[in-house]
Design a protein around this motif. Structure first.
Motif, short mmCIF file in Angstrom:
data_model
loop_
_atom_site.label_atom_id
_atom_site.label_comp_id
_atom_site.label_asym_id
_atom_site.label_seq_id
_atom_site.Cartn_x
_atom_site.Cartn_y
_atom_site.Cartn_z
N GLU A 33 0.84 -1.20 0.00
CA GLU A 33 0.00 0.00 0.00
C GLU A 33 0.88 1.25 0.00
OE1 GLU A 33 -3.74 1.87 2.57
OE2 GLU A 33 -2.38 0.41 3.51
N HIS A 34 1.94 1.23 0.77
CA HIS A 34 2.89 2.34 0.77
C HIS A 34 3.40 2.63 -0.63
CE1 HIS A 34 7.06 3.75 0.64
NE2 HIS A 34 6.77 4.49 1.70
N ASP A 35 3.82 1.60 -1.34
CA ASP A 35 4.42 1.80 -2.66
C ASP A 35 3.41 2.32 -3.67
OD1 ASP A 35 6.75 0.94 -1.54
OD2 ASP A 35 6.81 -0.99 -2.56
N ARG A 36 2.16 1.87 -3.58
CA ARG A 36 1.13 2.39 -4.48
C ARG A 36 0.86 3.87 -4.22
NH1 ARG A 36 -1.39 -2.62 -3.24
NH2 ARG A 36 -2.76 -1.58 -1.73
N LEU A 37 0.74 4.23 -2.96
CA LEU A 37 0.45 5.62 -2.62
C LEU A 37 1.58 6.56 -3.02
CD1 LEU A 37 -1.12 5.21 0.94
CD2 LEU A 37 -2.28 6.04 -1.11
N PHE A 38 2.82 6.16 -2.74
CA PHE A 38 3.93 7.07 -3.00
C PHE A 38 4.36 7.10 -4.46
CE2 PHE A 38 3.87 6.99 1.54
CZ PHE A 38 4.14 8.32 1.85
N ALA A 39 3.97 6.07 -5.21
CA ALA A 39 4.15 6.17 -6.66
C ALA A 39 3.37 7.36 -7.20
CB ALA A 39 3.69 4.88 -7.34
N ALA A 40 2.18 7.61 -6.62
CA ALA A 40 1.32 8.69 -7.08
C ALA A 40 1.76 10.05 -6.56
CB ALA A 40 -0.13 8.41 -6.67
N VAL A 41 1.98 10.15 -5.25
CA VAL A 41 2.15 11.48 -4.66
C VAL A 41 3.60 11.93 -4.54
CG1 VAL A 41 0.00 11.25 -3.37
CG2 VAL A 41 2.15 10.59 -2.28
N SER A 42 4.55 11.04 -4.79
CA SER A 42 5.96 11.41 -4.66
C SER A 42 6.79 11.03 -5.88
CB SER A 42 6.56 10.76 -3.41
OG SER A 42 7.94 11.03 -3.31
N HIS A 43 6.73 9.75 -6.25
CA HIS A 43 7.61 9.28 -7.30
C HIS A 43 7.24 9.86 -8.66
CE1 HIS A 43 8.02 5.56 -4.46
NE2 HIS A 43 8.47 6.68 -3.92
N LEU A 44 5.94 9.93 -8.97
CA LEU A 44 5.51 10.53 -10.24
C LEU A 44 5.89 12.01 -10.33
CD1 LEU A 44 4.01 10.30 -12.96
CD2 LEU A 44 1.91 10.92 -11.72
N PRO A 45 5.62 12.84 -9.33
CA PRO A 45 6.04 14.25 -9.44
C PRO A 45 7.54 14.42 -9.67
CG PRO A 45 4.46 14.00 -7.66
CD PRO A 45 4.79 12.61 -8.13
N HIS A 46 8.35 13.60 -9.01
CA HIS A 46 9.80 13.70 -9.25
C HIS A 46 10.14 13.31 -10.68
CE1 HIS A 46 10.23 14.03 -4.87
NE2 HIS A 46 11.46 14.44 -5.10
N LEU A 47 9.55 12.24 -11.17
CA LEU A 47 9.81 11.80 -12.54
C LEU A 47 9.44 12.90 -13.54
CD1 LEU A 47 10.70 9.15 -14.07
CD2 LEU A 47 8.26 8.73 -14.39
N LEU A 48 8.30 13.54 -13.32
CA LEU A 48 7.84 14.60 -14.24
C LEU A 48 8.77 15.82 -14.18
CD1 LEU A 48 3.99 14.46 -13.57
CD2 LEU A 48 5.27 13.38 -15.43
N ALA A 49 9.21 16.19 -12.99
CA ALA A 49 10.09 17.35 -12.86
C ALA A 49 11.43 17.09 -13.56
CB ALA A 49 10.31 17.68 -11.38
N PHE A 50 12.00 15.91 -13.33
CA PHE A 50 13.26 15.55 -14.00
C PHE A 50 13.06 15.57 -15.52
CE2 PHE A 50 14.58 13.23 -9.98
CZ PHE A 50 15.71 14.00 -9.75
#
Length: 297
Positions: free
Chosen positions: A183-200
């Motif tokens: 559940e942690h990995d699903r949530l943080f893929a959305a709210v943390s990992h995706l924003p970082h990927l988009l910014a990079f």
């Protein structure tokens, strides 16, 4: 007065701030605390000792773990399997191990492989308190104040060990929650990992264009705010994206679909549709911001 010993492997922003926060707490509580640092290279550890972040440098796990109460693994998640395999043979029965990795399912798999029947001594965790700057020089004692830390306990963990890790993060000023690793990995893929990927990706796109210097020359506050996290640690975010790629790909696909819907509105000059999209996004973001505690509370 009994001395507590904490080992930090990976004394960067996360590990260094953890050390400084605990030193501040120990001073306030009049407790005796020794912080020992370990890492891949000597120079950052020497810097950490000069800055007072750690008290000593260990060069092997046998001496580092001798009498240790807690170990924090603060390196990028891609390095954790090798580190866990190295420390496991020297892990004493009373020592608790936790981590600061931004993904949890892969870390748990690595821990089970490395620790075997000692897996109950590993309590996975994730402090949600990063910054765009990395390294021990960026460490600060207040980094975790009013920030969230997520623990993802294992069935083998004792209630006492989970509570011990919770308490030590609370001493750093953090607010502690619990989730299952998946559940942690699903949530943080959305709210943390995706924003970082988009910014990079956006900064990389501009950097590759022939008029790159002109683009960055005219970029202002909006571009700076949107891309702030593209100054984050490349190695760390490489490991996070690869480790959580399944959940991250699902989020990226959903975002690409949303971009296509937005493109359709723009291509059709659908002013009403664009305004509705913008208004919905603004209202939801403002409601989220209003729900956050004021700084310093």
């Amino acid at each position: 007065m009994a001395q507590s010993k904490i080992v930090i492997c990976g004394v960067g922003l996360i590990g260094g701030s953890f050390a400084l926060a605990l030193k501040k707490s120990a001073l306030a509580l009049r407790q005796d605390l020794q912080v020992v640092g370990m890492g891949r290279t000597r120079a950052p550890l020497e810097q950490a000792r000069r800055l007072g972040v750690i008290d000593a440098i260990a060069t092997d796990w046998a001496s580092a773990l001798d009498g240790a109460d807690l170990v924090l693994l603060g390196m990028p998640v891609g390095q954790m399997p090798a580190v866990m395999n190295a420390l496991a043979p020297h892990l004493q029965p009373h020592t608790i191990v936790t981590d600061g990795g931004s993904t949890k399912s892969d870390v748990v798999v690595a821990a089970r492989a490395a620790f075997g029947n000692k897996i109950g001594q590993f309590v996975p965790g994730h402090p949600i308190a990063g910054a765009e700057k990395s390294g021990v020089a960026a460490a600060q004692a207040e980094l975790y104040v009013d920030r969230r830390v997520v623990l993802t306990p294992l069935p083998e963990n004792s209630a006492a060990d989970v509570q011990a890790v919770r308490t030590i993060w609370e001493l750093c000023g953090a607010k502690v929650s619990q989730l299952a690793p998946e559940e942690h990995d699903r949530l943080f893929a959305a709210v943390s990992h995706l924003p970082h990927l988009l910014a990079f990706a956006l900064v990389h796109d501009f950097a590759q264009r022939p008029n790159s210097d002109q683009l960055f020359g005219f970029a202002a506050g909006g571009f700076r705010d949107f891309t702030r996290i593209a100054s984050s640690h490349p190695e760390m975010w490489r490991d996070i994206c690869v480790a959580n790629r399944k959940a991250l790909l699902l989020e990226l696909d959903a975002y690409m679909a949303e971009l296509m819907r937005t493109r359709v509105l723009l291509a059709a000059a659908d002013a009403e549709g664009l305004e509705e999209l913008f208004s919905t996004a603004r209202a939801r973001r403002d409601a989220w911001l209003d729900s956050l505690p004021p700084p310093g509370e």
